[in-house]
Design an enzyme around this catalytic site. Structure first.
Site, mmCIF file in Angstrom:
data_model
loop_
_atom_site.group_PDB
_atom_site.id
_atom_site.type_symbol
_atom_site.label_atom_id
_atom_site.label_comp_id
_atom_site.label_asym_id
_atom_site.label_seq_id
_atom_site.Cartn_x
_atom_site.Cartn_y
_atom_site.Cartn_z
ATOM 1 N N SER A 142 0.993 -1.796 0.203
ATOM 2 C CA SER A 142 -0.067 -0.009 -0.262
ATOM 3 C C SER A 142 1.338 1.143 -0.346
ATOM 4 O O SER A 142 2.001 1.163 0.053
ATOM 5 C CB SER A 142 -0.605 -0.015 1.694
ATOM 6 O OG SER A 142 -1.324 1.652 1.601
ATOM 7 N N TYR A 155 -2.188 -1.561 10.569
ATOM 8 C CA TYR A 155 -1.957 -1.909 8.686
ATOM 9 C C TYR A 155 -0.429 -0.773 8.213
ATOM 10 O O TYR A 155 -0.203 -1.783 7.384
ATOM 11 C CB TYR A 155 -3.220 -0.956 8.251
ATOM 12 C CG TYR A 155 -3.123 -0.694 6.850
ATOM 13 C CD1 TYR A 155 -3.709 -1.831 5.999
ATOM 14 C CD2 TYR A 155 -3.019 -0.052 5.900
ATOM 15 C CE1 TYR A 155 -4.324 -2.435 5.085
ATOM 16 C CE2 TYR A 155 -3.469 -0.234 3.779
ATOM 17 C CZ TYR A 155 -3.416 -1.014 4.039
ATOM 18 O OH TYR A 155 -4.216 -1.615 2.676
HETATM 19 P P1 NAD Z 1 -11.846 -5.757 -0.054
HETATM 20 O O1 NAD Z 1 -12.702 -6.185 1.282
HETATM 21 O O2 NAD Z 1 -12.688 -5.586 -1.907
HETATM 22 O O3 NAD Z 1 -11.493 -7.720 -0.464
HETATM 23 C C1 NAD Z 1 -9.949 -8.755 0.512
HETATM 24 C C2 NAD Z 1 -10.625 -9.866 0.437
HETATM 25 O O4 NAD Z 1 -9.767 -10.878 1.144
HETATM 26 C C3 NAD Z 1 -12.274 -10.035 0.623
HETATM 27 O O5 NAD Z 1 -12.661 -10.838 -0.447
HETATM 28 C C4 NAD Z 1 -11.771 -11.259 1.741
HETATM 29 O O6 NAD Z 1 -13.244 -11.842 2.054
HETATM 30 C C5 NAD Z 1 -10.499 -11.849 1.601
HETATM 31 N N1 NAD Z 1 -10.128 -12.287 2.905
HETATM 32 C C6 NAD Z 1 -10.292 -11.087 4.584
HETATM 33 N N2 NAD Z 1 -9.534 -12.033 5.413
HETATM 34 C C7 NAD Z 1 -9.250 -13.032 4.529
HETATM 35 C C8 NAD Z 1 -8.774 -14.054 5.174
HETATM 36 N N3 NAD Z 1 -8.105 -14.173 7.090
HETATM 37 N N4 NAD Z 1 -8.389 -15.388 4.474
HETATM 38 C C9 NAD Z 1 -8.176 -15.672 2.857
HETATM 39 N N5 NAD Z 1 -8.636 -13.822 2.317
HETATM 40 C C10 NAD Z 1 -9.386 -13.011 3.481
HETATM 41 O O7 NAD Z 1 -10.526 -5.260 -0.119
HETATM 42 P P2 NAD Z 1 -9.567 -4.587 -1.173
HETATM 43 O O8 NAD Z 1 -9.589 -3.425 -1.197
HETATM 44 O O9 NAD Z 1 -9.887 -5.886 -2.324
HETATM 45 O O10 NAD Z 1 -8.359 -4.931 -1.113
HETATM 46 C C11 NAD Z 1 -7.108 -6.365 -1.309
HETATM 47 C C12 NAD Z 1 -5.522 -5.632 -0.856
HETATM 48 O O11 NAD Z 1 -5.262 -5.075 -1.182
HETATM 49 C C13 NAD Z 1 -5.413 -5.633 0.738
HETATM 50 O O12 NAD Z 1 -4.459 -6.657 1.406
HETATM 51 C C14 NAD Z 1 -5.695 -4.192 0.814
HETATM 52 O O13 NAD Z 1 -5.212 -4.318 2.409
HETATM 53 C C15 NAD Z 1 -4.399 -3.815 -0.184
HETATM 54 N N6 NAD Z 1 -5.147 -2.366 -0.564
HETATM 55 C C16 NAD Z 1 -6.153 -1.921 -0.364
HETATM 56 C C17 NAD Z 1 -5.827 -1.019 -1.588
HETATM 57 C C18 NAD Z 1 -7.395 0.471 -1.202
HETATM 58 O O14 NAD Z 1 -7.627 0.703 -1.239
HETATM 59 N N7 NAD Z 1 -8.154 -0.500 -1.591
HETATM 60 C C19 NAD Z 1 -4.978 0.027 -1.653
HETATM 61 C C20 NAD Z 1 -4.039 -0.807 -0.882
HETATM 62 C C21 NAD Z 1 -4.114 -1.855 -0.997
#
Ligand code: NAD
Length: 260
Positions: A142, A155
């Site tokens: 991130s 985080y």
């Molecule tokens: P999201 O909530 O859309 O998807 C996350 C997925 O992870 C879900 O399908 C959930 O069921 C699964 N999950 C959660 N806990 C779990 C576990 N213990 N074991 C297996 N699966 C699990 O979120 P997203 O925004 O797509 O985030 C994905 C990654 O991207 C994360 O690591 C997040 O920190 C990172 N990220 C997101 C953003 C953002 O702005 N959305 C920015 C930077 C980084």
């Protein structure tokens, strides 16, 4: 087809960023293992991919559970003949000021983001090393791998930690042609972020629009959210890169929020 017949194990790929990566990788010829806590959504995503002619399976995994990680990696590897790409992407967000953060929530965050990355890496590297055809490990970091924000202590800590893990895996994996890199997105409007908008508005005592404009996108060059497609394109570049020239790196895709 940049990933023809490569096998990709992608955690958290039943939603958001991981799902978009799964869609793009399938279009590029990869066989996809949708590994998610939500098995029903994982199966539905795999079915969507199969409907386009791709090969995909859904597997249930809690990335904090070593037995489940190992079993799901074995299931995927057995279905498609090994593992070539790991995307360690599953993640959640919990926001509080440090002095109010419960120890239980701190540990939960580090378990999902760091233990999950370690356990999936360990399980997938065994296959990559034994297969002798190289591999690509990609961690979903991130901007918070580089920069801190209010309310996000675990985080930010975990996302910084992924860079250390990637650098180590890059050094250890080199002799097996296994590369390791980190993608560092800015804010992307996935369910993870939609949940944060009202939470931050409440904690900071401002409106949801102000959270978007003055907190999330304030430092970008153009006030725009990063998209799941933007992040998936970067993942494809790392996954398809053919040599150890590109390893141990972290790449920020954030509309200029953070500049190296
Ligand atoms: P999201 O909530 O859309 O998807 C996350 C997925 O992870 C879900 O399908 C959930 O069921 C699964 N999950 C959660 N806990 C779990 C576990 N213990 N074991 C297996 N699966 C699990 O979120 P997203 O925004 O797509 O985030 C994905 C990654 O991207 C994360 O690591 C997040 O920190 C990172 N990220 C997101 C953003 C953002 O702005 N959305 C920015 C930077 C980084």
């Amino acid at each position: 087809m940049q990933l023809k017949d490569k096998v990709a194990y992608i955690t958290g790929s039943a939603s958001g960023i991981g799902k978009e990566i799964a869609i793009l990788f399938a279009q590029e010829g990869a066989k996809i293992i949708i590994a998610d806590l939500n098995k029903e959504a994982a199966d539905a995503t795999a079915a969507e991919l199969k409907a386009t002619g791709a090969q995909a399976i859904g597997v249930a995994v809690d990335v904090t559970n070593e037995d489940q990680v190992n079993a799901s990696v074995e299931e995927g590897a057995a279905a498609f003949g090994g593992i070539d790409i790991l995307i360690s992407n599953a993640g959640i967000q919990i926001v509080h000021p440090v002095e109010e953060f419960s120890f239980a929530d701190w540990k939960k965050m580090l378990a999902i983001h760091l233990d999950g990355a370690f356990l999936t890496t360990k399980a997938c590297l065994k296959h990559m090393y034994a297969q002798g055809r190289g591999g690509s490990v990609i961690y979903m970091g991130s901007v918070h791998s580089k920069e801190a924000s209010l309310l996000k202590a675990p985080y930010v800590t975990a996302k910084h930690g992924l860079i250390g893990l990637a650098k180590t895996v890059a050094k250890e994996g080199a002799k097996h042609n296994v590369r390791a890199n980190v993608i560092c997105p800015g804010f992307v409007r996935t369910p993870l972020v939609e949940k944060q908008i009202p939470e931050q508005a409440k904690t900071l005592g401002i409106s949801e629009q102000e959270v978007i404009k003055n907190v999330m996108l304030k430092e970008t060059v153009d006030g725009e959210f990063t998209t799941t497609e933007d992040v998936a394109r970067v993942a494809l570049m790392f996954a398809g890169f053919p040599t150890n020239a590109l390893t141990g790196q972290s790449l920020v895709v954030s509309h200029g929020w953070f500049m190296q």
